[in-house]
Enzyme design. Structure first.
Site, PDB file in Angstrom:
ATOM      1  CG  HIS A   1     -32.180 -19.880  -0.315  1.00  0.00           C
ATOM      2  ND1 HIS A   1     -33.731 -19.948   0.138  1.00  0.00           N
ATOM      3  CD2 HIS A   1     -32.044 -21.143  -0.282  1.00  0.00           C
ATOM      4  CE1 HIS A   1     -34.019 -21.023   0.448  1.00  0.00           C
ATOM      5  NE2 HIS A   1     -32.943 -21.974   0.211  1.00  0.00           N
TER       6      HIS A   1
ATOM      7  CB  SER B   1     -31.184   9.078 -15.154  1.00  0.00           C
ATOM      8  OG  SER B   1     -31.419  10.111 -14.298  1.00  0.00           O
TER       9      SER B   1
ATOM     10  CE  LYS C   1     -29.130   4.574 -12.675  1.00  0.00           C
ATOM     11  NZ  LYS C   1     -30.404   4.919 -12.198  1.00  0.00           N
TER      12      LYS C   1
ATOM     13  CD  GLU D   1     -36.458  -1.170 -14.211  1.00  0.00           C
ATOM     14  OE1 GLU D   1     -35.553  -1.102 -13.350  1.00  0.00           O
ATOM     15  OE2 GLU D   1     -36.927  -0.257 -14.412  1.00  0.00           O
TER      16      GLU D   1
END
Length: 458
Positions: free
Chosen positions: A153, A274, A280, A287
């Site tokens: 979980h 970024s 970043k 992704e």
């Protein structure tokens, strides 16, 4: 091609919707290979004379050289790759080119070409999966002793080793390879010679063409042969499962690379920045792999919907079988390459992993197991006692291993000083010695098994 039956040509929209050359040109190598096998068989059977066979073979070789050098031209009037090859062959050698289509239809032709393409695609995916497996095993061996939290979980559950965690993905990849191998074995039958749907009256030798193209045997039913796309669905279903596995690991990389976790530093080669925030380092490759899984599953669903209501034998809907397979294959190949590269170059942060492995009372189960062994109590009773101990540790703001013995004995007087021997994360991991467990010796044993399989090409 079929103008003898029609007085007028197709409407411009019909011409466009009917043409498949923009995508099925990818089958050109398979189409020429199948044509060469077919004309050789026709010659061996005395159906086409030797001079014509020679002219057709030389013409097909010339087309191969042209397509290799310049690619396949696109003429919507010629509809598909099969007619492009046949038309170019006629330009090169004249009317004798028409003999190539003796005893075959575009129905068995496309079914054969597509099987050959999917078989090649499976071989390419298997090679990619083998490289992915090798990367996982290499990094797992480096980190067979590296402690990290194991989650259920997404909550700290029990400590494990990073090597054990990575080997879980090896097992997924191993199953993926087996699914693709099963799909390959099932598809490896040749439809060539089934003609339009009923077979042919010519004395063809289907075993000869099957053997020439590397198939195990010819298909047993001509109706099924030209209308079957199970092999494409098998590929897409295996690809979907594989993409889901890659997506799960990609998701973990995204989480692990976040500052709250800090388990990994992403390599520059698989990160982006970024446009506005200079600090970043975004996990875009991971992704995109995660996103590709949805697209691959969509390709599988698309072909399922195309095939679900088609009566025998061939229907034009089946022309839409190839785009989803091509798209899924391209996405899966990219995803495999990206994930393999990330696994190979990922920078792990063992000290951060260990720190979080020691949080969240991850050795609570070890305390329960100690009570079962040393106090001879049922596990459910031990579970209740440990729950009280965890509550007491939370109240004091300490780890379970830091809870004073007096507090533990206040909960149950059977708890002795020796309990602290099992409450460290090192002891917990070392104790998980069951087959397939996270104990480093077990992890190394599974790595040895995996390396042996990879050396055998399995």
């Amino acid at each position: 091609m079929w103008g003898g039956r029609f007085a007028e040509g197709p409407a411009s929209v019909m011409r466009e919707i009917n043409a498949s050359i923009p995508f099925d040109k990818r089958l050109w190598r398979q189409d020429i290979a199948a044509s060469r096998a077919h004309i050789a068989m026709l010659g061996a059977q005395g159906i086409v004379d030797a001079a014509d066979v020679k002219a057709i073979e030389e013409g097909l070789q010339a087309i191969t050289a042209e397509y290799e050098a310049d690619g396949v031209p696109e003429n919507l009037d010629l509809e598909d790759i099969h007619m492009h090859v046949e038309n170019r062959l006629a330009e090169l050698i004249g009317p004798v080119a028409g003999r190539l289509h003796t005893a075959r239809s575009r129905n068995d032709q496309v079914a054969t070409d597509f099987r050959l393409w999917v078989r090649d695609a499976i071989d390419a995916v298997d090679a990619g999966l083998a490289a992915f497996e090798a990367a996982l095993v290499t990094r797992a061996e480096e980190h067979a002793d590296t402690l990290m939290p194991g989650f259920t979980h997404l909550q700290s559950a029990q400590p494990v080793t990073l090597g054990h965690h990575l080997m879980a993905y090896y097992e997924m990849a191993r199953r993926d390879r087996s699914r693709f191998a099963d799909a390959r074995a099932r598809l490896n039958e040749s439809p060539l010679g089934s003609a339009a749907l009923a077979g042919t009256g010519f004395a063809v030798d289907r075993n000869a063409t099957a053997s020439a193209l590397g198939f195990d045997r010819p298909t047993a039913n001509s109706l099924d042969a030209v209308s079957d796309r199970d092999f494409a669905l098998d590929y897409l279903m295996a690809a979907t499962q594989c993409a889901l596995h890659l997506s799960r690991l990609a998701e973990e990389f995204v989480i692990w690379a976040s500052q709250p976790f800090g388990f990994v530093t992403l390599p520059d080669a698989y990160s982006t920045g970024s446009s506005i925030m200079p600090q970043k380092r975004n996990p875009d490759a991971a992704e995109l792999v995660r996103g590709h899984a949805g697209r691959v599953a969509g390709c599988m669903t698309a072909l399922v919907m195309t095939m679900k209501g088609l009566p025998l034998a061939y229907a034009k809907d089946t022309q839409d079988d190839k785009p989803p397979v091509f798209e899924a294959h391209d996405l899966l190949a990219l995803s495999l390459a990206a994930m393999t590269g990330m696994v190979e170059t990922m920078i792990f942060v063992p000290e951060r992993m260990r720190a979080l492995a020691e949080s969240g009372h991850a050795t609570a189960t070890d305390l329960a197991d100690w009570l079962v062994r040393e106090a001879n109590m049922p596990f459910r009773e031990a579970h209740h006692i440990v729950g009280s101990a965890v509550k007491r540790a939370d109240e004091r703001g300490v780890a379970l291993a830091e809870l004073p013995l007096v507090d533990l004995q206040a909960i149950d007087d059977r708890i002795a000083q020796s309990v602290y021997d099992v409450l460290t994360v090192d002891a917990s991991v070392a104790s998980r010695t069951s087959h397939g467990g996270t104990a480093p010796d077990q992890v190394r044993a599974r790595i040895a098994d995996a390396k042996a399989s990879l050396e055998k090409g399995e």
